[in-house]
Motif scaffolding. Structure first.
Motif, mmCIF file in Angstrom:
data_model
loop_
_atom_site.group_PDB
_atom_site.id
_atom_site.type_symbol
_atom_site.label_atom_id
_atom_site.label_comp_id
_atom_site.label_asym_id
_atom_site.label_seq_id
_atom_site.Cartn_x
_atom_site.Cartn_y
_atom_site.Cartn_z
ATOM 1 N N ARG A 1 -6.139 -0.393 0.575
ATOM 2 C CA ARG A 1 -5.188 0.691 0.853
ATOM 3 C C ARG A 1 -5.212 0.982 2.352
ATOM 4 O O ARG A 1 -6.268 1.044 2.970
ATOM 5 N N TRP A 2 -4.035 1.163 2.898
ATOM 6 C CA TRP A 2 -3.907 1.203 4.351
ATOM 7 C C TRP A 2 -4.773 2.259 5.036
ATOM 8 O O TRP A 2 -5.365 1.989 6.088
ATOM 9 N N ILE B 1 -3.331 -1.587 -6.175
ATOM 10 C CA ILE B 1 -3.926 -1.883 -4.873
ATOM 11 C C ILE B 1 -5.350 -1.330 -4.873
ATOM 12 O O ILE B 1 -5.555 -0.112 -4.964
ATOM 13 N N SER C 1 0.821 -1.199 0.000
ATOM 14 C CA SER C 1 0.000 0.000 0.000
ATOM 15 C C SER C 1 0.860 1.256 0.000
ATOM 16 O O SER C 1 0.586 2.218 -0.738
ATOM 17 N N ASP C 2 1.912 1.276 0.807
ATOM 18 C CA ASP C 2 2.770 2.459 0.884
ATOM 19 C C ASP C 2 3.557 2.669 -0.407
ATOM 20 O O ASP C 2 3.734 3.810 -0.862
ATOM 21 N N GLY D 1 1.179 4.048 -2.885
ATOM 22 C CA GLY D 1 0.971 5.466 -2.592
ATOM 23 C C GLY D 1 2.117 6.326 -3.095
ATOM 24 O O GLY D 1 1.903 7.420 -3.636
#
Length: 284
Positions: free
Chosen positions: A91-92, A86, A42-43, A46
């Motif tokens: 996503r976180w 994702i 997720s990161d 991003g």
């Protein structure tokens, strides 16, 4: 500054303490690592959206480009502007906001990631966070919610952690709880510094074949890949890539442990490595 090993270990210990009650110590990693995997993905996703937004001057345009590539199958075939896609529910930030039925939500999230990214099937979608035993949830939602909060303390993007953060996390959890039971972990990782030195001694050239018969989480293969990019790569669209005139390394690995095999596969995806990694016993 990348997450150092002391901070990493303290962070993982806090995560383990969260689920100490419902889960036996040797199984801590089975619940912690998949969430570390998911947060890492997720990161990184991003970061790549942010890079595209800076390049095109708009986050909305960047999101539209990625969505268009997803629908046309470009990302799934490893030809997209991002390494992987994702879905929103995985996503976180959205995971952190989930207030009810978290176990089922997490299970659906990792399965959604696997559906969108065929290279991650059988890698990230192995754990059922909603699993029960004797009619009772193994890890109730309140424990999972606290675990998500703990894992939210640190970013795991490309510039936030060392390349094989997944392997280091696994190594720590394996060693810590094997020692706690008076046992040997039975698995030993090549120290990062040694892997870097080996890659420099090897000094990989374009098109070279490299095989690691006990590759673990792929750390040595990663170092060889990064060394080639350091010596022959160039910046393209915010990523360090090999120019067309240079052939990529032919990377091969084999690993007997399903957990570390999964990490090696995920590391290959995250680092744009064309690596052929198989699950099996090299000695047979």
């Amino acid at each position: 500054m990348p997450l150092d090993i002391t901070t990493l270990e303290s962070w993982l210990w806090d995560a383990a303490c969260v689920i100490r009650g419902p889960v036996d110590a040797p199984k801590f990693k089975d619940y912690i690592l998949p969430l570390v995997f998911l947060k890492r993905l997720s990161d990184v996703f991003g970061d790549e959206l942010a890079r595209l937004a800076e390049e095109y001057g708009s986050r909305d345009i960047a999101a539209q480009i990625v969505e268009d590539e997803r629908q046309r199958g470009i990302i799934a075939s490893n030809r997209g502007s991002v390494r992987f896609y994702i879905p929103g529910n995985a996503r976180w930030p959205n995971i952190r906001r989930q207030a009810t039925d978290l176990g089922q939500y997490l299970t659906d999230a990792v399965r959604a990631v696997a559906r969108e990214n065929p290279r991650l099937q059988g890698v990230i979608d192995l754990v059922d966070f909603n699993a029960t035993t004797a009619g009772q949830r193994i890890v109730p939602d309140e424990y999972l919610a606290t675990l998500v909060d703990v894992l939210s303390r640190h970013r795991l993007g490309l510039r936030d952690v060392e390349p094989d953060i997944l392997g280091r996390a696994y190594e720590y959890l394996l060693r810590k709880f094997a020692e706690g039971q008076g046992q040997s972990a039975g698995e030993f990782y090549t120290p990062r510094e040694v892997a870097v030195l080996m890659a420099r001694i090897l000094e990989p050239k374009p098109g070279m074949t490299i095989y690691d018969p006990a590759c673990g989480s792929g750390g040595l293969l990663i170092k060889c890949h990064l060394r080639l990019l350091e010596t022959h790569g160039e910046q393209q669209n915010g990523r360090h890539r090999l120019p067309p005139e240079h052939a990529p390394l032919r990377l091969h690995g084999q690993e007997i442990n399903p957990s570390t095999f999964a990490m090696a596969r995920m590391n290959a995806v995250i680092h744009d490595m064309e690596a052929h990694i198989r699950l099996g016993d090299t000695m047979r």
